[in-house]
Design an enzyme around this catalytic site. Structure first.
Site, PDB file in Angstrom:
ATOM      1  N   ARG A 109       0.828  -1.213   0.000  1.00 58.10           N
ATOM      2  CA  ARG A 109       0.000   0.000   0.000  1.00 58.10           C
ATOM      3  C   ARG A 109       0.857   1.256   0.000  1.00 58.10           C
ATOM      4  O   ARG A 109       0.529   2.251  -0.657  1.00 58.10           O
ATOM      5  CB  ARG A 109      -0.911  -0.004   1.230  1.00 58.10           C
ATOM      6  CG  ARG A 109      -1.779   1.228   1.407  1.00 58.10           C
ATOM      7  CD  ARG A 109      -2.771   1.446   0.299  1.00 58.10           C
ATOM      8  NE  ARG A 109      -3.537   0.261   0.000  1.00 58.10           N
ATOM      9  CZ  ARG A 109      -4.513   0.209  -0.907  1.00 58.10           C
ATOM     10  NH1 ARG A 109      -4.814   1.278  -1.619  1.00 58.10           N
ATOM     11  NH2 ARG A 109      -5.166  -0.926  -1.139  1.00 58.10           N
ATOM     12  N   ASN A 425      -2.047  -4.052   8.494  1.00 58.19           N
ATOM     13  CA  ASN A 425      -3.089  -5.046   8.302  1.00 58.19           C
ATOM     14  C   ASN A 425      -3.397  -5.225   6.819  1.00 58.19           C
ATOM     15  O   ASN A 425      -2.594  -4.860   5.975  1.00 58.19           O
ATOM     16  CB  ASN A 425      -4.342  -4.719   9.118  1.00 58.19           C
ATOM     17  CG  ASN A 425      -4.923  -5.955   9.776  1.00 58.19           C
ATOM     18  OD1 ASN A 425      -5.236  -6.926   9.099  1.00 58.19           O
ATOM     19  ND2 ASN A 425      -5.042  -5.935  11.098  1.00 58.19           N
ATOM     20  N   HIS A 427      -5.306  -3.920   4.437  1.00 56.85           N
ATOM     21  CA  HIS A 427      -5.222  -2.807   3.494  1.00 56.85           C
ATOM     22  C   HIS A 427      -3.777  -2.371   3.286  1.00 56.85           C
ATOM     23  O   HIS A 427      -3.384  -1.965   2.186  1.00 56.85           O
ATOM     24  CB  HIS A 427      -6.065  -1.625   3.971  1.00 56.85           C
ATOM     25  CG  HIS A 427      -6.338  -0.614   2.912  1.00 56.85           C
ATOM     26  ND1 HIS A 427      -5.656   0.572   2.811  1.00 56.85           N
ATOM     27  CD2 HIS A 427      -7.219  -0.614   1.871  1.00 56.85           C
ATOM     28  CE1 HIS A 427      -6.109   1.261   1.782  1.00 56.85           C
ATOM     29  NE2 HIS A 427      -7.049   0.561   1.182  1.00 56.85           N
ATOM     30  N   CYS A 428      -2.972  -2.478   4.324  1.00 59.39           N
ATOM     31  CA  CYS A 428      -1.568  -2.053   4.252  1.00 59.39           C
ATOM     32  C   CYS A 428      -0.728  -2.921   3.325  1.00 59.39           C
ATOM     33  O   CYS A 428       0.302  -2.463   2.820  1.00 59.39           O
ATOM     34  CB  CYS A 428      -0.944  -2.077   5.643  1.00 59.39           C
ATOM     35  SG  CYS A 428      -1.814  -1.111   6.883  1.00 59.39           S
ATOM     36  N   ILE A 429      -1.132  -4.165   3.112  1.00 58.79           N
ATOM     37  CA  ILE A 429      -0.316  -5.073   2.291  1.00 58.79           C
ATOM     38  C   ILE A 429      -0.865  -5.228   0.873  1.00 58.79           C
ATOM     39  O   ILE A 429      -0.408  -6.088   0.118  1.00 58.79           O
ATOM     40  CB  ILE A 429      -0.176  -6.457   2.956  1.00 58.79           C
ATOM     41  CG1 ILE A 429      -1.529  -7.170   3.082  1.00 58.79           C
ATOM     42  CG2 ILE A 429       0.493  -6.319   4.321  1.00 58.79           C
ATOM     43  CD1 ILE A 429      -1.427  -8.627   3.548  1.00 58.79           C
TER      44      ILE A 429
END
Length: 443
Positions: A109, A425, A427-429
C-alpha cells in the site's frame, strides 16, 4: 485482467496528473488487479515469516476470487511464493502472478504506485461492473472482439480463456502510476527502519516492468495508506500523519493539500485530526476511515470513553460531521467498532523477531493498532481482518456491520493477527490497480 507491458513506459516530470486529466478513483470501483509483496523481513515477520506467509496467502486467495494478484518476491522468498501460486492452479481463481523484485519490506500500500485513471470528456474511464459485463458477453459470444481504447484510439483485444475474461492492450495509456518519495514513515525523525532504498524504488520498478507511465512526485513524501479517494474529487487524510515532521516539514498544510490535488486529481481534502491509537505510521487514514462509496464513510469507533481511541475517533467524527465533500454532499458516517479487547504483543511473539540496527523494536504488552477499517475492497468482496480469541464476538459484529453496509459484496474475514504484529493489516499489504474503460459502442 492481465496487464500487458508497454513498449516505452515513461516517468513524467514536466506535468502533473490533474493537468493531464488523471485522477484517483475510489477503491470500491472496478479493479484490473492487486499488488502484494511476499513477507520476508525478519524485523517485521517473526519466525522466518512462517505465520505471515500463511496470513498473506489467505489474503491472496481471497482477492484472487475476483481479480488478478501480482505478487512481488525477493530471492529469499520467491520459491515459497511460487509454490503457493502453483497450489492455486486447480482452484477457480484469477491468476496469481509471482515476479522477482527486491524490497525492504512488504507494505505494498505504501511503496507500490498509486494508480490513476483518465477522465475522457468528463466521464470516468474506470471500468464499471455494468460495462464489464457487456464486454464479457461479447467475449463469450464472439470469442475475440476488438474494442477501442478511448485514451489512445488503439484497439484492445478481448479474449476469454479458462481464467475468465482478460483484456490486453499495447500500452496502459488510460492508467498511470504516481511515484511518491518513501522514507519509511518518517526518515531520520521517526522512521521505522534506516535502509529503505529498495522500497523507494519499487513503484517505478513496477511501472517499468508492467508498462505503466508514471508521474514523478518526488521529493514529496507520501504513502498510499495515508490517502483515500471517493473517485469524485474528495480525499481523506489525517493531520497527524501528513503534517508530521518526518515527511514534508518545509511545506504548509495548504501547500500539501495543493500537492495532493495536483497529483491525485482531487478538488477537496478532508483533514481528519487523528487516526488509530498507537499506529506507528503517524496514524494513516486507511486504519481509521474509508469511503464505502461517494458521500459515505466508515469510521473506526469505540463507545468506551476510557479507551484512548475514544477521543481520537470522536475528534474525527465531529470534524466529518461538520464537513461537505467536493460535490457539496453532507457525509453519511457509519461507525465500525474496534476490537473490544486491545490486541497486544506477547512475549512468545516478541521472541520470534530479528531486529536490525536502526529498526523500530516492539515490546511485550505493546498495544497494536487493531482496526476493522483496514480492509480491502476486491471486485466482489470485502476482505477484512479478524483477530480471534477474546475478540471473536467483535469480529462477528464487524462482519455483520460490513455485510449490511455492502450487501453487493461477499464478506471474507481473514485471521490477521500475524499481519498486525508486523505493524499493519490487510489494506496495508495491498494496492489496487484500477480497471480502464472499454466501450461496447466503440467496437
Amino acid at each position: 485482467m492481465r496487464i500487458s507491458k508497454a513498449d516505452c513506459p515513461e516517468m513524467i516530470k514536466e506535468t502533473n496528473p490533474a493537468q493531464d486529466g488523471f485522477y484517483m478513483p475510489g477503491e470500491f470501483e472496478r479493479h484490473q488487479g492487486c499488488i502484494m509483496i511476499w513477507p520476508e523481513r525478519p524485523g517485521s515477520w517473526r519466525n522466518g515469516a512462517r505465520e505471515a506467509e500463511a496470513a498473506f496467502s489467505a489474503v491472496i486467495r481471497a482477492i484472487a476470487g475476483s481479480e488478478t494478484v501480482y505478487v512481488a518476491a525477493g530471492k529469499k522468498g520467491i520459491g515459497h511464493a511460487k509454490a503457493f501460486a502453483q497450489s492455486l492452479k486447480e482452484e477457480n481463481l484469477y491468476p496469481v502472478i509471482v515476479f522477482e523484485m527486491e524490497t525492504d519490506d512488504s507494505w505494498a500500500r505504501d511503496v507500490a504506485p498509486t494508480f490513476l485513471v483518465k477522465n475522457v470528456n468528463n466521464n470516468s474511464i474506470a471500468l464499471t461492473a455494468d460495462n464489464q459485463m457487456s464486454v464479457q458477453e461479447d467475449c463469450v459470444k464472439n470469442k475475440k472482439v476488438y474494442i477501442q481504447d478511448l485514451c489512445s484510439g488503439t484497439n484492445i483485444r478481448c479474449e476469454k480463456d479458462s481464467t475468465g475474461m482478460e483484456i490486453h492492450t499495447g500500452k496502459n495509456l488510460c492508467i498511470r502510476g504516481v511515484n511518491w518519495n518513501f522514507n519509511a514513515w518518517g526518515g531520520t525523525v521517526d522512521g521505522l527502519y534506516a535502509s529503505y532504498e529498495k522500497d523507494n524504488a519499487f513503484a517505478w520498478n513496477f511501472c517499468k516492468k508492467f508498462g505503466f507511465t508514471c508521474y514523478d512526485a518526488r521529493p514529496f513524501v507520501l504513502e498510499g495508506g495515508s490517502i483515500h479517494s471517493d473517485g469524485e474529487g474528495t480525499l481523506l487524510v489525517t493531520e497527524s500523519c501528513l503534517l508530521s515532521e518526518g515527511r514534508n516539514p518545509s511545506l504548509t498544510k495548504e501547500q500539501i493539500a495543493e500537492k495532493l490535488k495536483s497529483y491525485l486529481g482531487a478538488e477537496k481534502v478532508l483533514w481528519l485530526p487523528r487516526g488509530i491509537y498507537q499506529d506507528e505510521t503517524n496514524e494513516h487514514v486507511d486504519n481509521v476511515c474509508a469511503f464505502l462509496r461517494p458521500g459515505e464513510v466508515i469510521l473506526a469507533w469505540t463507545d468506551d470513553k476510557n479507551d484512548p481511541q475514544y477521543a481520537l475517533s470522536k475528534a474525527s467524527f465531529d470534524y466529518l460531521s461538520s464537513e461537505y465533500d467536493a460535490k457539496g454532499r453532507k457525509l453519511i458516517i457509519h461507525k465500525l467498532p474496534i476490537p473490544d479487547t486491545p490486541v497486544c504483543i506477547t512475549k512468545e511473539e516478541l521472541e520470534g523477531y530479528e531486529f536490525e540496527e536502526g529498526e523500530d523494536k516492539r515490546e511485550v504488552g505493546e498495544r497494536l493498532a487493531a482496526s476493522y477499517v483496514n480492509f480491502y475492497f476486491s471486485n466482489n468482496a470485502v476482505v477484512m481482518p479478524a483477530f480471534g480469541g477474546e475478540n471473536e464476538k467483535s469480529d462477528r459484529r464487524a462482519q455483520q456491520i460490513m455485510a449490511e453496509l455492502c450487501p453487493e459484496r461477499k464478506i471474507i474475514p481473514v485471521y490477521a493477527r500475524d499481519i498486525l504484529t508486523g505493524g499493519g493489516n490487510i489494506h496495508c499489504i495491498t494496492q489496487q490497480i484500477p480497471a480502464y474503460i472499454v466501450s461496447s459502442s466503440d467496437k
